[in-house]
Design a protein around this motif. Structure first.
Motif, PDB file in Angstrom:
ATOM      1  N   UNK A 118      -0.749   0.670  18.895  1.00  0.00           N
ATOM      2  CA  UNK A 118      -1.567   1.357  17.984  1.00  0.00           C
ATOM      3  C   UNK A 118      -2.639   0.381  17.629  1.00  0.00           C
ATOM      4  N   UNK A 119      -2.624  -0.790  17.793  1.00  0.00           N
ATOM      5  CA  UNK A 119      -3.709  -1.801  17.652  1.00  0.00           C
ATOM      6  C   UNK A 119      -4.883  -1.551  18.814  1.00  0.00           C
ATOM      7  N   UNK A 120      -4.275  -1.543  20.059  1.00  0.00           N
ATOM      8  CA  UNK A 120      -5.133  -1.137  21.077  1.00  0.00           C
ATOM      9  C   UNK A 120      -5.804   0.170  21.010  1.00  0.00           C
ATOM     10  N   UNK A 121      -5.043   1.270  20.636  1.00  0.00           N
ATOM     11  CA  UNK A 121      -5.600   2.497  20.436  1.00  0.00           C
ATOM     12  C   UNK A 121      -6.882   2.373  19.590  1.00  0.00           C
ATOM     13  N   UNK A 122      -6.369   1.904  18.404  1.00  0.00           N
ATOM     14  CA  UNK A 122      -7.396   1.839  16.964  1.00  0.00           C
ATOM     15  C   UNK A 122      -8.596   0.994  17.451  1.00  0.00           C
ATOM     16  N   UNK A 123      -8.585   0.054  18.083  1.00  0.00           N
ATOM     17  CA  UNK A 123      -9.561  -0.927  18.576  1.00  0.00           C
ATOM     18  C   UNK A 123     -10.602  -0.027  19.407  1.00  0.00           C
ATOM     19  N   UNK A 124      -9.778   0.421  20.498  1.00  0.00           N
ATOM     20  CA  UNK A 124     -10.718   0.836  21.533  1.00  0.00           C
ATOM     21  C   UNK A 124     -11.233   2.276  21.011  1.00  0.00           C
TER      22      UNK A 124
ATOM     23  N   UNK B 246       9.542  -1.813  17.382  1.00  0.00           N
ATOM     24  CA  UNK B 246       8.859  -1.551  16.631  1.00  0.00           C
ATOM     25  C   UNK B 246       7.424  -2.540  16.433  1.00  0.00           C
ATOM     26  N   UNK B 247       7.665  -3.677  16.534  1.00  0.00           N
ATOM     27  CA  UNK B 247       6.574  -4.535  16.892  1.00  0.00           C
ATOM     28  C   UNK B 247       5.779  -4.166  18.043  1.00  0.00           C
ATOM     29  N   UNK B 248       6.245  -3.264  19.168  1.00  0.00           N
ATOM     30  CA  UNK B 248       5.351  -3.071  20.234  1.00  0.00           C
ATOM     31  C   UNK B 248       4.651  -1.880  19.803  1.00  0.00           C
ATOM     32  N   UNK B 249       5.425  -0.954  18.970  1.00  0.00           N
ATOM     33  CA  UNK B 249       4.709   0.219  18.601  1.00  0.00           C
ATOM     34  C   UNK B 249       3.305  -0.241  17.903  1.00  0.00           C
ATOM     35  N   UNK B 250       3.361  -1.132  17.045  1.00  0.00           N
ATOM     36  CA  UNK B 250       2.215  -1.505  16.312  1.00  0.00           C
ATOM     37  C   UNK B 250       1.287  -2.078  17.506  1.00  0.00           C
ATOM     38  N   UNK B 251       1.658  -2.797  18.310  1.00  0.00           N
ATOM     39  CA  UNK B 251       0.614  -3.550  19.331  1.00  0.00           C
ATOM     40  C   UNK B 251      -0.013  -2.355  20.014  1.00  0.00           C
TER      41      UNK B 251
ATOM     42  N   UNK C  23       0.920  -1.058   0.065  1.00  0.00           N
ATOM     43  CA  UNK C  23      -0.203   0.108  -0.156  1.00  0.00           C
ATOM     44  C   UNK C  23       0.649   1.115   0.084  1.00  0.00           C
ATOM     45  N   UNK C  24       1.463   1.671  -1.249  1.00  0.00           N
ATOM     46  CA  UNK C  24       2.250   2.689  -1.516  1.00  0.00           C
ATOM     47  C   UNK C  24       1.801   4.226  -0.838  1.00  0.00           C
TER      48      UNK C  24
ATOM     49  N   UNK D  93      -7.535  -3.707   5.482  1.00  0.00           N
ATOM     50  CA  UNK D  93      -6.266  -4.434   5.171  1.00  0.00           C
ATOM     51  C   UNK D  93      -5.114  -4.422   6.195  1.00  0.00           C
ATOM     52  N   UNK D  94      -5.626  -4.290   7.217  1.00  0.00           N
ATOM     53  CA  UNK D  94      -4.609  -4.355   8.411  1.00  0.00           C
ATOM     54  C   UNK D  94      -3.362  -5.212   8.294  1.00  0.00           C
TER      55      UNK D  94
END
Length: 305
Positions: free
Chosen positions: A237-243, A230-235, A97-98, A173-174
């Motif tokens: 972001x997932x928590x923030x996005x889902x909540x 970087x993996x934990x930054x994604x995690x 996804x450019x 497309x997460x």
């Protein structure tokens, strides 16, 4: 959704170690008055409008800082190369996804631009704590170049990155977006390897005199844990996005700030012996020329990217 599993995910051993580093410690010692400079100000006053604009102004800021013998340039030497390489890969169609990656790059750079601008202006309340430590240590000049670089990387990844991902969104497309996010790991790893190679060559004579090896300084690399960070930054972001709940956004931003600041303190307190650190500081004082180092870094980076 925010439940117990989210809490366990956020408060793991990685973050608890870093949180403990911040107990009874403030960042005030890293607040340094900066003399106003119109040239620097002109490069960070306005938001970035494209990835090319971000690349060009960051490169000009690096050049300006190098000419002024400002050690904040050490982080930018790595960051400008990473930015340029990411743009090359976007243009070459290497990402799924450019368009998302372009937003990612610009928004990520915006967090750095705002932190730098506010520190320059003396608006310290608007500067995230991990950036206060990174900028202050670089300006004071009492850390090693390796630490200056890693302090910037720490602030940008352990604080800015999760917020960047939350801002630009992870859906739709997460899974594809995670693949693109993870692709950056390889670029960053290669650039950090170049930096370690250059600095090991600089430090080698001094380390041999005190009977140490450069590997002992790898404690800093372990403390930074780029892939894990970087993996934990994604995690996060997932928590923030889902909540999608303001209390979660505020609490996770606090957690990012505290753990990134704790990571900075870890980087400034390596297990390397005091005698070794003293020798390395003397080597840098006598032999490290920032302009030459930056040129060597960019030249060598071309061979690995």
């Amino acid at each position: 959704m925010f439940d117990r599993s989210s809490v366990r995910l956020l408060l793991d051993r990685y973050r608890l170690i870093r949180l403990r580093q911040t107990i009874d410690r403030e960042v005030d010692d890293f607040v340094v008055d900066v003399e106003a400079d119109p040239e620097r100000a002109s490069l960070v006053d306005d938001p970035f409008v494209s990835m090319e604009d971000a690349r060009d102004r960051l490169e000009r800021l690096e050049t300006t800082l190098l000419e002024q013998s400002d050690r904040r340039a050490v982080f930018l030497t790595v960051y400008t190369e990473m930015t340029a390489e990411t743009i090359r890969e976007i243009d070459a169609g290497e990402f799924i996804d450019s368009a998302w990656m372009e937003r990612y790059l610009v928004r990520f750079a915006e967090y750095y631009r705002r932190a730098f601008r506010n520190y320059e202006r003396g608006a310290i309340a608007e500067v995230p704590d991990p950036w206060i430590v990174a900028f202050g240590a670089a300006i004071r000049g009492d850390a090693l170049a390796l630490q200056d670089a890693f302090l910037g990387i720490n602030a940008h990844i352990n604080y800015d990155l999760a917020l960047t991902l939350s801002d630009i969104g992870l859906d739709p497309d997460r899974s594809d977006k995670y693949v693109d996010h993870a692709r950056i790991n390889g670029i960053l790893h290669r650039l950090v390897s170049v930096q370690q190679e250059l600095l090991s060559e600089l430090y080698a004579p001094g380390l041999s005199r005190v009977g140490d090896q450069f590997g002992e300084l790898d404690d800093m690399v372990v403390a930074l844990s780029l892939h894990t960070a970087r993996k934990k930054a994604w995690q996060v972001a997932v928590v923030r996005s889902d909540a999608r709940w303001t209390p979660v956004e505020k609490s996770t931003e606090w957690l990012l700030s505290r753990t990134a600041t704790g990571g900075a303190y870890l980087l400034l307190s390596p297990e390397t012996s005091p005698a070794t650190m003293q020798v390395l500081r003397k080597i840098e004082a006598d032999q490290l020329d920032l302009l030459s180092y930056a040129q060597d870094f960019h030249n060598r980076a071309e061979t690995v990217l």
